[in-house]
Design an enzyme around this catalytic site. Structure first.
Site, PDB file in Angstrom:
ATOM      1  N   GLU A 148      98.822  11.960 -32.940  1.00 50.37           N
ATOM      2  CA  GLU A 148      99.408  11.549 -31.651  1.00 50.37           C
ATOM      3  C   GLU A 148      99.186  12.549 -30.516  1.00 50.37           C
ATOM      4  OE1 GLU A 148     103.501  10.679 -32.641  1.00 50.37           O
ATOM      5  OE2 GLU A 148     102.926   9.224 -34.163  1.00 50.37           O
ATOM      6  N   GLU A 166      99.820   3.411 -41.042  1.00 51.93           N
ATOM      7  CA  GLU A 166     101.291   3.378 -41.040  1.00 51.93           C
ATOM      8  C   GLU A 166     101.798   1.965 -40.761  1.00 51.93           C
ATOM      9  OE1 GLU A 166     103.021   6.442 -38.559  1.00 51.93           O
ATOM     10  OE2 GLU A 166     101.461   7.886 -39.072  1.00 51.93           O
TER      11      GLU A 166
HETATM   12  O1  9MR Z   1     109.072   7.674 -40.918  1.00 49.08           O
HETATM   13  C1  9MR Z   1     109.202   9.028 -40.533  1.00 49.08           C
HETATM   14  C2  9MR Z   1     110.666   9.378 -40.367  1.00 49.08           C
HETATM   15  O2  9MR Z   1     111.346   9.259 -41.602  1.00 49.08           O
HETATM   16  C3  9MR Z   1     110.790  10.799 -39.833  1.00 49.08           C
HETATM   17  O3  9MR Z   1     112.152  11.079 -39.544  1.00 49.08           O
HETATM   18  C4  9MR Z   1     109.953  10.965 -38.568  1.00 49.08           C
HETATM   19  C5  9MR Z   1     109.947  12.430 -38.121  1.00 49.08           C
HETATM   20  O4  9MR Z   1     109.355  13.266 -39.082  1.00 49.08           O
HETATM   21  O5  9MR Z   1     108.619  10.566 -38.791  1.00 49.08           O
HETATM   22  C6  9MR Z   1     108.478   9.238 -39.218  1.00 49.08           C
HETATM   23  O6  9MR Z   1     107.104   8.939 -39.402  1.00 49.08           O
HETATM   24  C7  9MR Z   1     106.302   8.906 -38.240  1.00 49.08           C
HETATM   25  C8  9MR Z   1     104.936   9.412 -38.596  1.00 49.08           C
HETATM   26  O7  9MR Z   1     105.032  10.698 -39.148  1.00 49.08           O
HETATM   27  C9  9MR Z   1     104.012   9.435 -37.389  1.00 49.08           C
HETATM   28  N1  9MR Z   1     103.959   8.132 -36.760  1.00 49.08           N
HETATM   29  C10 9MR Z   1     105.226   7.506 -36.468  1.00 49.08           C
HETATM   30  C11 9MR Z   1     106.097   7.472 -37.729  1.00 49.08           C
HETATM   31  C12 9MR Z   1     107.416   6.736 -37.453  1.00 49.08           C
HETATM   32  O8  9MR Z   1     108.150   7.438 -36.504  1.00 49.08           O
END
Ligand code: 9MR
Length: 362
Positions: free
Chosen positions: A158, A273
């Site tokens: 990102e 994802e």
């Molecule tokens: O699903 C993930 C959530 O449990 C965490 O709290 C968060 C922060 O670490 O990240 C979420 O996963 C993200 C991913 O790493 C990057 N793309 C967006 C995902 C959803 O927010």
């Protein structure tokens, strides 16, 4: 001790898998019964190692349905290095062990991420030389630790904003400044992170991963341009991750456009994802209806079939669902609303969306 439980869990899991029949004979034909069996490319789930250990149906679903796993959180910098200079691989190594024992591919996520879940000590660095050497050392240490254990990494996650520009002044929802790597290190920092990752683990496939490319053409074009530029310069990038956190309302034309354009780069393409929300309006009084589940079925089918149609076989890195079941999905916690975005419901029963995924693979 925990590890022993884990090993015991794996042993019983082995039994469970041995007893499970994943193929069913219909007349003379044998039909695949799981996503991994049905797919010509890897099928993944984002998983939480603690849930794999403690939640039997969760573990069983991953073991049966997936051929690849990504850590939802356990391999992020905030977990691996919560304090400067200290590394904690315990949780991530549990996942390494699960992947090894169950012969799943392990996709690493993620080495560098601007967001405020990066550890505080790292976000506080303002000096460009210090930040560069710190990130280089982090990537070297983590890349070397997982060398030979992960197949691939999301190297930078990102980094491009919704207008197609490298993020510099991102704020969180409370107006707090996030980890502005781009501001401190300049636009080309992403390329250097790939070089560091390649030095740390020359065998890992290296990905750039981002969201919203199916709805934001400027962002999509910027990512394609960046990847093309890296290829021309010999920067070791091997793949692009399309997160695809979508909803039943996400226009199909945008989905198809993103998949096609990324595939045209010639790089590996990972739908990294995937989830398809039913309640994009975040309604507080939301209830799941069979009509919404039908729309979700259609959208899963469309995404999977479009990936199969436009991504050449040699570039198909696979499709990873962001979570296993609706009960443990990240979405309700994030939107503070009810939703059910995955192909398995909170009881791990297959939804119409699962059928849509399977049909999309045909
Ligand atoms: O699903 C993930 C959530 O449990 C965490 O709290 C968060 C922060 O670490 O990240 C979420 O996963 C993200 C991913 O790493 C990057 N793309 C967006 C995902 C959803 O927010």
């Amino acid at each position: 001790m925990k590890f022993l439980f884990f090993l015991a869990g794996l042993a019983s899991l082995g039994q469970l898998v041995a007893n499970n029949i994943n193929w069913v004979a219909v007349g003379q034909r044998v039909l695949p019964q799981t996503l991994a069996d049905a797919a010509p490319f890897p099928i993944g789930f984002a998983v939480n190692p603690a849930k794999l250990l403690n939640n039997a149906p969760y573990q069983q679903t991953v073991t049966q349905e997936a051929s690849s796993v990504t850590a939802d959180v356990a391999m992020k910098p905030s977990r691996i290095s919560p304090q400067k200079g200290a590394y904690n691989f315990e949780l991530a190594d549990q996942l390494v062990e699960f992947a090894r024992a169950q012969k799943k591919r392990l996709h690493g996520h993620t080495l560098v991420w601007y967001i405020d879940t990066s550890p505080n000590w790292l976000k506080q660095i303002r000096d460009s030389t210090e930040l560069e050497t710190t990130l280089q050392a982090y990537i070297q240490t983590v890349g070397a630790h997982f060398k030979g254990k992960v197949a691939s990494w999301d190297v930078v996650n990102e980094a491009v904003d919704n207008q197609g520009v490298i993020r510099k002044d991102s704020l969180n929802t409370l107006g707090k400044t996030l980890f502005n790597v781009g501001k401190i290190l300049g636009n080309d920092y992403v390329a250097r992170m790939f070089q560091y990752a390649h030095q740390a683990d020359p065998t890992a496939k290296l990905f750039y991963n981002d969201y919203g490319q199916e709805t934001r053409p400027a962002k999509l074009d910027a990512i394609v341009k960046m990847a093309t530029n890296y290829k021309r310069r010999g920067i070791p990038i091997h793949g692009l991750g399309l997160q695809m956190h979508m909803s039943i309302d996400t226009p199909e034309a945008g989905i198809e456009n993103a998949i096609r354009k990324l595939a045209e780069t010639g790089l590996l393409i990972h739908i990294s994802e995937l989830d398809i929300a039913l309640n994009p309006g975040k309604k507080k009084d939301f209830v799941v209806t069979s009509e919404l589940l039908e729309k979700q079925y259609q959208k899963y089918k469309f995404v999977v079939s479009t990936y199969k149609k436009w991504v050449p076989i040699g570039q198909q890195f696979g499709i990873t669902l962001w979570g296993v079941d609706d009960g443990t999905s990240w979405i309700p916690g994030f939107c503070q609303c009810a939703d059910a975005a995955l192909p398995f419901d909170a009881s791990f029963a297959k939804k119409r969306a699962y059928q849509g995924f399977l049909e999309g693979l045909k």
